[in-house]
Write a protein that holds these residues in place. Sequence first.
Motif, mmCIF file in Angstrom:
data_model
loop_
_atom_site.group_PDB
_atom_site.id
_atom_site.type_symbol
_atom_site.label_atom_id
_atom_site.label_comp_id
_atom_site.label_asym_id
_atom_site.label_seq_id
_atom_site.Cartn_x
_atom_site.Cartn_y
_atom_site.Cartn_z
ATOM 1 N N GLY A 121 0.766 -1.236 0.000
ATOM 2 C CA GLY A 121 0.000 0.000 0.000
ATOM 3 C C GLY A 121 0.796 1.285 0.000
ATOM 4 O O GLY A 121 0.219 2.360 -0.230
ATOM 5 N N LYS A 122 2.111 1.241 0.224
ATOM 6 C CA LYS A 122 2.884 2.480 0.318
ATOM 7 C C LYS A 122 2.913 3.245 -1.004
ATOM 8 O O LYS A 122 2.820 4.476 -1.017
ATOM 9 C CB LYS A 122 4.306 2.171 0.769
ATOM 10 N N CYS A 123 3.071 2.504 -2.104
ATOM 11 C CA CYS A 123 3.165 3.172 -3.414
ATOM 12 C C CYS A 123 1.854 3.877 -3.755
ATOM 13 O O CYS A 123 1.871 5.010 -4.258
ATOM 14 C CB CYS A 123 3.506 2.149 -4.493
ATOM 15 N N LEU A 124 0.730 3.219 -3.509
ATOM 16 C CA LEU A 124 -0.559 3.836 -3.837
ATOM 17 C C LEU A 124 -0.836 5.033 -2.943
ATOM 18 O O LEU A 124 -1.398 6.039 -3.394
ATOM 19 C CB LEU A 124 -1.674 2.799 -3.722
ATOM 20 N N ILE A 125 -0.453 4.948 -1.671
ATOM 21 C CA ILE A 125 -0.633 6.092 -0.766
ATOM 22 C C ILE A 125 0.200 7.273 -1.235
ATOM 23 O O ILE A 125 -0.269 8.426 -1.242
ATOM 24 C CB ILE A 125 -0.271 5.694 0.679
ATOM 25 N N CYS A 126 1.444 7.011 -1.629
ATOM 26 C CA CYS A 126 2.310 8.090 -2.100
ATOM 27 C C CYS A 126 1.792 8.685 -3.400
ATOM 28 O O CYS A 126 1.846 9.906 -3.588
ATOM 29 C CB CYS A 126 3.729 7.562 -2.281
ATOM 30 N N ALA A 127 1.285 7.850 -4.285
ATOM 31 C CA ALA A 127 0.893 8.328 -5.606
ATOM 32 C C ALA A 127 -0.423 9.088 -5.595
ATOM 33 O O ALA A 127 -0.590 10.058 -6.345
ATOM 34 C CB ALA A 127 0.813 7.150 -6.578
ATOM 35 N N PHE A 128 -1.380 8.699 -4.747
ATOM 36 C CA PHE A 128 -2.737 9.253 -4.834
ATOM 37 C C PHE A 128 -3.208 9.921 -3.553
ATOM 38 O O PHE A 128 -4.405 10.166 -3.386
ATOM 39 C CB PHE A 128 -3.726 8.132 -5.200
ATOM 40 N N SER A 129 -2.283 10.238 -2.651
ATOM 41 C CA SER A 129 -2.716 10.909 -1.416
ATOM 42 C C SER A 129 -3.270 12.304 -1.688
ATOM 43 O O SER A 129 -4.244 12.732 -1.055
ATOM 44 C CB SER A 129 -1.541 10.994 -0.429
ATOM 45 N N ASP A 130 -2.680 13.028 -2.663
ATOM 46 C CA ASP A 130 -3.165 14.375 -2.958
ATOM 47 C C ASP A 130 -4.356 14.367 -3.910
ATOM 48 O O ASP A 130 -4.853 15.431 -4.271
ATOM 49 C CB ASP A 130 -2.043 15.231 -3.539
ATOM 50 N N SER A 131 -4.799 13.179 -4.324
ATOM 51 C CA SER A 131 -5.972 13.081 -5.199
ATOM 52 C C SER A 131 -7.250 12.746 -4.438
ATOM 53 O O SER A 131 -8.325 12.666 -5.033
ATOM 54 C CB SER A 131 -5.743 12.006 -6.269
#
Length: 311
Positions: A121-131
């Motif tokens: 889950g780290k990659c998805l959190i980093c990629a889409f946290s501001d979305s």
Amino acid sequence: MDRFRMIFQYFQSNSESVMNGICGLLALASVKIYTCLDFSCPCLPRYNMAYGLGIMFVPPIALFLCGLILNRQSLVMLEEWRRPQGHRRKDLAVIRYMCCSIMQRAMIAPAIWIIVTLLDGKCLICAFSDSVDPKKFVGFANATLAQAQELLTRVPCKEDELMRNSTSRRAVSRYLRCWSQALGWSILLIFIVAAFLARWLTPCFNQAALLQTRHWSNYIDIEQKIFEETCCEHSRLFAHQCILHFFESMQKEIRHHSFDLAREKEGKEGKEDLLHGITDQDQVNRLLKTWYFEKPPLDVSQATHRHPPGL
């Protein structure tokens, strides 16, 4: 050096067990690399998505290319696809079978990498946290749009002073991690179902055609290996003969006994017989050119009639 070359050639063989072992090692390597990876999200606008998606998809591309490189059959398939027609027709079914086999094995390690990153889950959190929509979370409801975007960008950074003890950060992380894990388990389930259907539905189709394509795909790989081994043996004998002719004058000065020279000539004649009559560079070039442009037909009946058993 010869030992390492033999090991590399062994791992490049067409044996299904060896290739499955290589795919398993690549899959384990992908998991090990990800666990040892120092994941540090930049927590900056426009950089989070590039970093997160890059970690998720760039290593799988490298693993996919490694799977193609280690699979010897990929080069054999390309050579069979690109070769001229010659005296032997090209069977597209065999080429498709080889391509599917190569792709299936090469895709195992990249799929494992993507599934592991999604379950973590780290990659998805980093990629889409501001979305994420800030209105869904109480901690961002009273902030302006710019402030909310700034705070959402810092969600992956637990050590940040603004987000260290923020319950909203943990809520956003849990929300994105749930989506990431759900996506990862869904992809894993799709792969398992696809493998199950491919395994159990294959016998329902034309089994005779499948046996034919499997047989001739193995034949093409074995034929190429035997031809390369025969060329290497001929090259060694040819080089040996050339070196002997080069040092012939020196041998005549050293060896004066006619018996030794006669025995040497007999040995030369015996080794020249092993060259199958191909004794100069032009003949070798014509042979290799003929093999590439006009491969012989798959019919040994004429050779059997020409050389009947017992003679």
